[in-house]
Design a protein around this motif. Structure first.
Motif, PDB file in Angstrom:
ATOM      1  N   ASN A  23      -7.489   1.514 -13.381  1.00 15.87           N
ATOM      2  CA  ASN A  23      -6.394   0.896 -12.624  1.00 15.87           C
ATOM      3  C   ASN A  23      -6.735  -0.496 -12.099  1.00 15.87           C
ATOM      4  OD1 ASN A  23      -4.842   3.081 -13.169  1.00 15.87           O
ATOM      5  ND2 ASN A  23      -5.033   4.026 -11.138  1.00 15.87           N
ATOM      6  N   LEU A  26      -6.550  -2.721 -15.874  1.00 10.11           N
ATOM      7  CA  LEU A  26      -5.212  -3.031 -16.423  1.00 10.11           C
ATOM      8  C   LEU A  26      -4.645  -4.333 -15.836  1.00 10.11           C
ATOM      9  CD1 LEU A  26      -3.738   0.607 -16.536  1.00 10.11           C
ATOM     10  CD2 LEU A  26      -4.448  -0.766 -18.498  1.00 10.11           C
ATOM     11  N   ARG A 123       9.638   6.735  -9.531  1.00 11.98           N
ATOM     12  CA  ARG A 123       8.874   5.497  -9.681  1.00 11.98           C
ATOM     13  C   ARG A 123       9.730   4.287 -10.098  1.00 11.98           C
ATOM     14  NH1 ARG A 123       3.262   6.645 -12.574  1.00 11.98           N
ATOM     15  NH2 ARG A 123       2.563   4.899 -11.326  1.00 11.98           N
ATOM     16  N   PRO A 124      10.606   3.841  -9.207  1.00 12.31           N
ATOM     17  CA  PRO A 124      11.446   2.673  -9.523  1.00 12.31           C
ATOM     18  C   PRO A 124      10.632   1.380  -9.562  1.00 12.31           C
ATOM     19  CG  PRO A 124      11.788   3.378  -7.249  1.00 12.31           C
ATOM     20  CD  PRO A 124      10.839   4.361  -7.863  1.00 12.31           C
ATOM     21  N   PRO A 167       3.882  -0.355   1.158  1.00 14.71           N
ATOM     22  CA  PRO A 167       2.939  -0.974   0.220  1.00 14.71           C
ATOM     23  C   PRO A 167       3.041  -0.371  -1.182  1.00 14.71           C
ATOM     24  CG  PRO A 167       1.780   0.228   1.974  1.00 14.71           C
ATOM     25  CD  PRO A 167       3.235   0.454   2.195  1.00 14.71           C
ATOM     26  N   SER A 168       3.100  -1.218  -2.181  1.00  8.45           N
ATOM     27  CA  SER A 168       3.077  -0.766  -3.582  1.00  8.45           C
ATOM     28  C   SER A 168       1.942  -1.500  -4.280  1.00  8.45           C
ATOM     29  CB  SER A 168       4.403  -1.111  -4.269  1.00  8.45           C
ATOM     30  OG  SER A 168       4.216  -1.223  -5.669  1.00  8.45           O
ATOM     31  N   VAL A 169       1.065  -0.735  -4.921  1.00  5.01           N
ATOM     32  CA  VAL A 169      -0.079  -1.325  -5.620  1.00  5.01           C
ATOM     33  C   VAL A 169       0.420  -2.267  -6.725  1.00  5.01           C
ATOM     34  CG1 VAL A 169      -2.060  -0.768  -7.111  1.00  5.01           C
ATOM     35  CG2 VAL A 169      -1.570   0.637  -5.110  1.00  5.01           C
ATOM     36  N   GLU A 194      -5.499  -1.542  -1.754  1.00  7.03           N
ATOM     37  CA  GLU A 194      -6.372  -0.739  -2.616  1.00  7.03           C
ATOM     38  C   GLU A 194      -7.467  -1.606  -3.233  1.00  7.03           C
ATOM     39  OE1 GLU A 194      -3.512   0.229  -1.839  1.00  7.03           O
ATOM     40  OE2 GLU A 194      -3.493   2.411  -1.949  1.00  7.03           O
ATOM     41  N   ASP A 331      -4.345   9.884  -6.097  1.00  3.92           N
ATOM     42  CA  ASP A 331      -4.917  10.151  -7.421  1.00  3.92           C
ATOM     43  C   ASP A 331      -6.042  11.194  -7.379  1.00  3.92           C
ATOM     44  OD1 ASP A 331      -3.144   8.390  -8.489  1.00  3.92           O
ATOM     45  OD2 ASP A 331      -4.560   6.743  -8.742  1.00  3.92           O
ATOM     46  N   ILE A 353       2.853   9.983  -1.123  1.00  2.00           N
ATOM     47  CA  ILE A 353       3.122   8.786  -1.935  1.00  2.00           C
ATOM     48  C   ILE A 353       4.189   9.060  -2.996  1.00  2.00           C
ATOM     49  CG2 ILE A 353       2.097   7.023  -3.457  1.00  2.00           C
ATOM     50  CD1 ILE A 353       0.837   6.895  -0.735  1.00  2.00           C
TER      51      ILE A 353
END
Ligand code: EPZ
Length: 445
Positions: A23, A26, A123-124, A167-169, A194, A331, A353
């Motif tokens: 992750n 990528l 997961r939009p 927060p969105s990674v 993260e 995760d 989450i």
């Protein structure tokens, strides 16, 4: 297609080397789209999500060379031939949406297929879109594609204020990538913290970006007209490390994890200790790395080892709630739930989450676990003896939780749809076998 067979009962022992973080790798690979010079990444894991992204980037004209040493990849986006990401590749991996910001910043337009639904929740991509709009892009969604372009009056994205409701990674990474080439200053408020976001920001800084607040929830970016090539070593995979830590614990074994960042796993390791696993952490000072493959030296994150000993006394039930970093990672939730089936007492596992990340529960129940789900909380009654059964899962971490449960079950557990495991775990069965587990692949009938 193969299935994975796991014979339960062996207590794991030995040492396992942790690979680079999928992750983190990528978004780092995607960062190559920002520059006309090569980006050299080391410690890129050999997993199928990386292959999917290579195919996607190749379609834009990025030349990718794989060096033999240390999972090194050289990505050269000196000339881009397309800014269109097709459904066929994007649907295979949601992280493909990360190309939207850099393609738009570099080419002035980009079209990326909507990734569609996913086993762990809806997961939009609204936050990705809102972030790019805040940087001056015009974004439309039609025909299943997100189409983003610069207004005709502009040749670059404009600095702006991006405020995330939560927060969105991925959206933080997309905003960071795009803002690095925007004209002027951008601020990202409520950014994800993260380690994978930090790794991307650190690499962008090496490429010449000016970013402050790295590792905090407010990032300030002074956009540059152009960035340069560099070399960067991908951080260790904290989720892979956590998965092997659970493998040690669930088999009441003694395992040492090498090439990890213990700091990235503090809360998780604290929970293992509460579950009666002895955890010993050794951190090493950051080292200079990267000269061999690239000729450029990079300073690595502080790395270290984690020794786990679960040979003394019974495992205890522990309650966990997943939450953004530095709290308990979503995760590792499925893996921890597998562990709790073997712990004495009742544990409550709350997923905050993703709304649908309990797909492993029914399969763990097929193995004999006692779990009840109410809303976002699963209640696990332990310790229950597990019995082997054929199982299958619909996402990467759910699948690996079944492998872990199989290690503790009596008999041979068969895990189907193992392409999920290949997306994110490098040489899973080789590493488990080296620790003494009996694990093998067989053709699936
Ligand atoms: C990243 O996904 C990881 N993937 C996931 O790992 C990880 O579970 C997740 O972060 C949370 O840590 C990669 O890094 C490639 P988010 P991402 O945006 O970026 C909602 C694994 O197993 N949201 O931080 O997609 C979203 O639905 C994977 O390796 C919106 O509502 O996750 C979720 O509830 C799975 N709108 C929450 O935010 C948006 O536009 C956090 O998701 C974006 C996200």
């Amino acid at each position: 297609m193969d299935k994975l067979c796991v014979r339960g009962g062996a207590s794991l022992s030995g040492t396992v080397e942790i690979a680079g973080a999928k992750n983190a790798a990528l978004p780092l690979m995607v960062a190559s789209l920002l520059i006309e010079e090569p980006l050299v990444l080391e410690n890129v894991p050999a997993v199928s999500d990386i292959e999917t992204l290579k195919a996607l980037l190749g379609g834009f004209g990025v030349e990718i060379q794989q060096a033999d040493a240390d999972g090194a990849l050289s990505l050269n986006a000196c000339a881009l031939s397309s800014a269109h990401a097709d459904y066929d590749l994007v649907r295979r991996m949601r992280a493909s949406i990360l190309v939207l910001g850099p393609l738009l910043a570099r080419e002035g337009y980009a079209e990326v297929s909507l990734p569609g639904g996913c086993a762990i929740g809806s997961r939009p991509v609204n936050m990705h879109v809102e972030a790019l709009e805040a940087l001056g892009a015009e974004v439309a969604i039609d025909g299943g594609y997100v189409r983003a372009r610069l207004p005709s009056s502009r040749s670059r994205l404009a600095g702006g204020q991006v405020v995330f409701a939560s927060p969105s990674v991925g959206a933080t990474e997309n905003a960071l990538l795009a803002a690095s080439l925007a004209k002027g200053e951008s601020k990202i408020i409520n950014a994800a913290c993260e380690p994978e976001v930090v790794d991307l920001a650190n690499c962008l800084v090496k490429m010449g970006a000016e970013i402050s607040g790295i590792g905090t929830s407010t990032l300030l970016i002074q956009g540059s007209e152009c960035l340069q090539g560099t070399a960067h070593r991908v951080i260790p995979d904290r989720v892979e490390a956590g998965t092997y830590a659970v493998a040690a614990a669930i088999t009441r074994g003694r395992v040492r994890l090498e090439k990890v960042c213990p700091d990235h796993l503090e809360v998780f390791l604290g929970m293992l200790e509460r579950a009666n696993v002895v955890v010993q952490v050794e951190s090493q000072a950051p080292q200079m790395q990267g000269a061999e493959t690239s000729g450029l030296q990079t300073k690595s994150e502080p790395q270290g080892t984690i020794a786990l000993d679960a040979t003394g006394g019974a495992l205890c039930a522990v309650d966990i709630t997943t939450a953004p970093y530095p709290m308990f990672p979503t995760d590792l939730q499925a893996q921890f739930m597998a562990l709790m089936t073997q712990a004495q007492g009742e544990s409550h596992i709350t997923e905050s989450i993703f709304e649908n990340r309990f797909m492993h529960v029914q399969e763990l129940i097929r193995l004999g676990a006692k779990i009840e789900v109410r809303g976002a909380t699963a209640t696990v009654q332990g310790a229950t003896p597990l019995q082997a059964a054929p199982v299958m899962a619909t996402d990467l971490r759910a699948s690996v939780s079944l492998v872990l449960a199989g290690l503790a079950a009596e008999g041979d557990t068969e895990i189907r749809r193992i392409y999920h495991l290949d997306r994110g775990y490098q040489n899973l069965e080789g590493k488990l076998r080296a620790l003494g587990a009996e694990v093998w692949r067989e053709p699936q009938d």
